[in-house]
Design a protein around this motif. Structure first.
Motif, PDB file in Angstrom:
ATOM      1  N   TYR A 162       0.834  -1.211   0.000  1.00  0.00           N
ATOM      2  CA  TYR A 162       0.000   0.000   0.000  1.00  0.00           C
ATOM      3  C   TYR A 162       0.865   1.256   0.000  1.00  0.00           C
ATOM      4  O   TYR A 162       0.611   2.201  -0.771  1.00  0.00           O
ATOM      5  N   LEU A 163       1.901   1.291   0.843  1.00  0.00           N
ATOM      6  CA  LEU A 163       2.760   2.477   0.905  1.00  0.00           C
ATOM      7  C   LEU A 163       3.516   2.678  -0.402  1.00  0.00           C
ATOM      8  O   LEU A 163       3.799   3.812  -0.797  1.00  0.00           O
ATOM      9  N   GLY A 164       3.819   1.570  -1.095  1.00  0.00           N
ATOM     10  CA  GLY A 164       4.443   1.694  -2.408  1.00  0.00           C
ATOM     11  C   GLY A 164       3.510   2.336  -3.415  1.00  0.00           C
ATOM     12  O   GLY A 164       3.919   3.208  -4.193  1.00  0.00           O
ATOM     13  N   ASP A 165       2.236   1.926  -3.397  1.00  0.00           N
ATOM     14  CA  ASP A 165       1.246   2.554  -4.284  1.00  0.00           C
ATOM     15  C   ASP A 165       1.101   4.040  -3.959  1.00  0.00           C
ATOM     16  O   ASP A 165       1.009   4.877  -4.858  1.00  0.00           O
ATOM     17  N   LEU A 166       1.077   4.354  -2.676  1.00  0.00           N
ATOM     18  CA  LEU A 166       0.954   5.756  -2.264  1.00  0.00           C
ATOM     19  C   LEU A 166       2.167   6.562  -2.702  1.00  0.00           C
ATOM     20  O   LEU A 166       2.036   7.690  -3.194  1.00  0.00           O
TER      21      LEU A 166
END
Length: 279
Positions: free
Chosen positions: A196-200
């Protein structure tokens, strides 16, 4: 980019502009003469052993602490010469200190909505439909929509981390600060969070992000810069691929560390027996 002297105003492209910043508490210098500059589209990871000064540094970046010396600008405002409450309202923060202040009976939906009002705990407030819609969308974005009616005290550690991140981004912050977001998670939860943090991080509309971690395995795709800290001093900082090396990690943790990169993710291990952990 050329950075100005300590007396010059900050560059408008900088969200964090620290110049020769130190922090002293109880006669001990926890942060020592640090220069640090974070631009609008950067995603930073800060790594170092326990006691390195990581949390102290980001508390200053989050307008929670004043530097003992040096000059610190955050979001264009000089720390110590602006209303810190107004500044904090523009910074999304997810920390264990915040988690410890949340009442066990606080509903997740209320916890996320109340971020826009800079409070913890819902009393008699009435929230707008727009607030409710935004909280719902934010929880859905972090994969926690199913938790909206749960209470804080019933959540697992991984669920709490997701809810705290939802609260942090609920205010559409200009700067997002994450203090060990993966701490206490099991492998599956950590990998979900990293994804998720990578997508963000890859979202061009996402805020500049500063994340503390102890583990290089928790660095998401899309992060651009790194700082290695040890005993309050910078070991190395700059572009992630330049800073994150076996040599720099070995200097930071005072033992031989082998760093590998596989499919864009980092992995670290002790290279061999011998070598002393830092005292």
């Amino acid at each position: 980019m050329t950075y100005e002297s300590a007396d010059a105003p900050t560059n408008p492209d900088l969200l964090i502009d620290f110049r020769d910043v130190s922090f002293i508490r109880g006669g001990r210098e926890l942060i020592k003469d640090i220069d640090w500059h974070v631009e609008l589209d950067e995603r930073w990871v800060i790594i170092g052993p326990n006691g390195a000064g990581k949390t102290t540094l980001v508390r200053m970046a989050g307008a929670e602490e004043f530097p003992s010396k040096g000059v610190a600008y955050v979001l264009g405002e000089r720390i110590g010469k602006t209303d810190m409450r107004d500044l904090r309202a523009m910074i999304g923060v997810s920390t264990s200190a915040l988690a410890n202040r949340i009442p066990a009976d606080e509903k997740v939906g209320d916890l996320v909505i109340s971020a826009g009002y800079a409070v913890l705990g819902r009393w008699m407030e009435e929230y707008d439909d727009m607030d409710l819609e935004q909280a719902t969308e934010t929880l859905e974005q972090v994969g926690a929509m199913h938790l909206i009616d749960r209470t804080w005290g019933t959540l697992s550690e991984g669920e709490r981390k997701r809810v705290l991140i939802a609260r942090a981004i609920m205010i559409n912050p200009e700067l997002l600060i994450l203090d060990e977001p993966g701490a206490g998670m099991d492998l599956g939860g950590r990998e979900d969070l990293v994804a998720y943090l990578g997508d963000l991080a890859l979202d061009p509309d996402a805020p500049a992000t500063v994340m503390i971690t102890h583990h290089v395995e928790e660095i998401p795709y899309g992060f651009t810069h790194a700082m290695l800290l040890d005993e309050g001093e910078v070991v190395a900082q700059g572009l992630l691929e330049d800073v994150l090396t076996s040599e720099n990690l070995s200097r930071t943790f005072h033992q031989p560390i082998q760093l590998d990169r596989i499919d864009g993710r980092y992995f670290a291990r002790r290279l061999r027996a011998g070598g002393a952990h830092r005292k």
